[in-house]
Design a protein around this motif. Sequence first.
Motif, PDB file in Angstrom:
ATOM      1  N   VAL A 194      52.748  67.056  37.528  1.00  0.00           N
ATOM      2  CA  VAL A 194      52.456  65.851  36.863  1.00  0.00           C
ATOM      3  C   VAL A 194      52.415  65.072  37.525  1.00  0.00           C
ATOM      4  O   VAL A 194      51.543  63.575  37.530  1.00  0.00           O
ATOM      5  N   ALA A 195      53.537  64.121  38.556  1.00  0.00           N
ATOM      6  CA  ALA A 195      52.903  63.331  39.694  1.00  0.00           C
ATOM      7  C   ALA A 195      51.313  63.241  40.314  1.00  0.00           C
ATOM      8  O   ALA A 195      50.906  62.100  40.475  1.00  0.00           O
ATOM      9  N   MET A 196      50.615  64.443  40.468  1.00  0.00           N
ATOM     10  CA  MET A 196      49.964  64.685  40.918  1.00  0.00           C
ATOM     11  C   MET A 196      48.883  63.745  40.176  1.00  0.00           C
ATOM     12  O   MET A 196      47.641  62.941  40.499  1.00  0.00           O
ATOM     13  N   LEU A 197      48.631  63.961  39.082  1.00  0.00           N
ATOM     14  CA  LEU A 197      47.805  64.186  37.605  1.00  0.00           C
ATOM     15  C   LEU A 197      47.835  62.248  37.340  1.00  0.00           C
ATOM     16  O   LEU A 197      47.332  61.229  37.266  1.00  0.00           O
ATOM     17  N   LEU A 198      49.170  62.065  37.505  1.00  0.00           N
ATOM     18  CA  LEU A 198      49.441  60.293  36.717  1.00  0.00           C
ATOM     19  C   LEU A 198      49.423  59.712  38.867  1.00  0.00           C
ATOM     20  O   LEU A 198      48.485  58.467  38.648  1.00  0.00           O
ATOM     21  N   LEU A 247      46.158  56.627  38.164  1.00  0.00           N
ATOM     22  CA  LEU A 247      46.431  54.894  38.536  1.00  0.00           C
ATOM     23  C   LEU A 247      45.347  54.934  39.651  1.00  0.00           C
ATOM     24  O   LEU A 247      45.266  53.302  39.406  1.00  0.00           O
ATOM     25  N   GLU A 248      45.002  55.600  40.776  1.00  0.00           N
ATOM     26  CA  GLU A 248      44.213  55.093  41.558  1.00  0.00           C
ATOM     27  C   GLU A 248      42.297  55.105  40.856  1.00  0.00           C
ATOM     28  O   GLU A 248      42.552  53.915  41.419  1.00  0.00           O
ATOM     29  N   LYS A 249      42.993  55.878  39.541  1.00  0.00           N
ATOM     30  CA  LYS A 249      41.217  55.658  39.543  1.00  0.00           C
ATOM     31  C   LYS A 249      40.978  53.683  39.077  1.00  0.00           C
ATOM     32  O   LYS A 249      40.400  53.423  38.243  1.00  0.00           O
ATOM     33  N   ARG A 250      42.539  54.066  37.875  1.00  0.00           N
ATOM     34  CA  ARG A 250      42.500  52.253  37.431  1.00  0.00           C
ATOM     35  C   ARG A 250      42.619  51.569  38.426  1.00  0.00           C
ATOM     36  O   ARG A 250      42.109  50.171  37.730  1.00  0.00           O
ATOM     37  N   THR A 251      43.263  51.557  39.712  1.00  0.00           N
ATOM     38  CA  THR A 251      42.837  50.494  40.240  1.00  0.00           C
ATOM     39  C   THR A 251      41.835  50.335  40.812  1.00  0.00           C
ATOM     40  O   THR A 251      41.750  48.572  41.203  1.00  0.00           O
ATOM     41  N   GLY A 252      41.191  50.424  40.852  1.00  0.00           N
ATOM     42  CA  GLY A 252      39.680  50.225  41.489  1.00  0.00           C
ATOM     43  C   GLY A 252      39.097  49.212  40.214  1.00  0.00           C
ATOM     44  O   GLY A 252      38.032  48.801  40.624  1.00  0.00           O
ATOM     45  N   SER A 253      39.200  49.320  38.894  1.00  0.00           N
ATOM     46  CA  SER A 253      39.061  48.492  38.126  1.00  0.00           C
ATOM     47  C   SER A 253      38.736  47.185  38.277  1.00  0.00           C
ATOM     48  O   SER A 253      39.994  46.717  39.197  1.00  0.00           O
TER      49      SER A 253
END
Length: 77
Positions: free
Chosen positions: A25-29, A33-39
């Motif tokens: 779960v932590a890995m998926l979260l 978050l890393e994907k959204r941070t690039g936005s």
Amino acid sequence: MEVSLAGLIGAFVGLMIGIVDFGFVAMLLRRALEKRTGSTGVIRRPGTLETVLKAAFVVNAIVFAGLGYWFGATMAG
């Protein structure tokens, strides 16, 4: 309320399974978050991820320990 040994063993096993599950779960979260941070335009507080992970760990541990206790007590009779 009577606490059974089988239930406690089940809770311990459930907690161990919950810890392994939390790793996934932590890995998926973190990946999400890393994907959204690039936005562009996304601003996050530094402790947001840690707070979410702590809450997820507590919920995960309680749920899996409870399920393990229930399963162990049920199997013991």
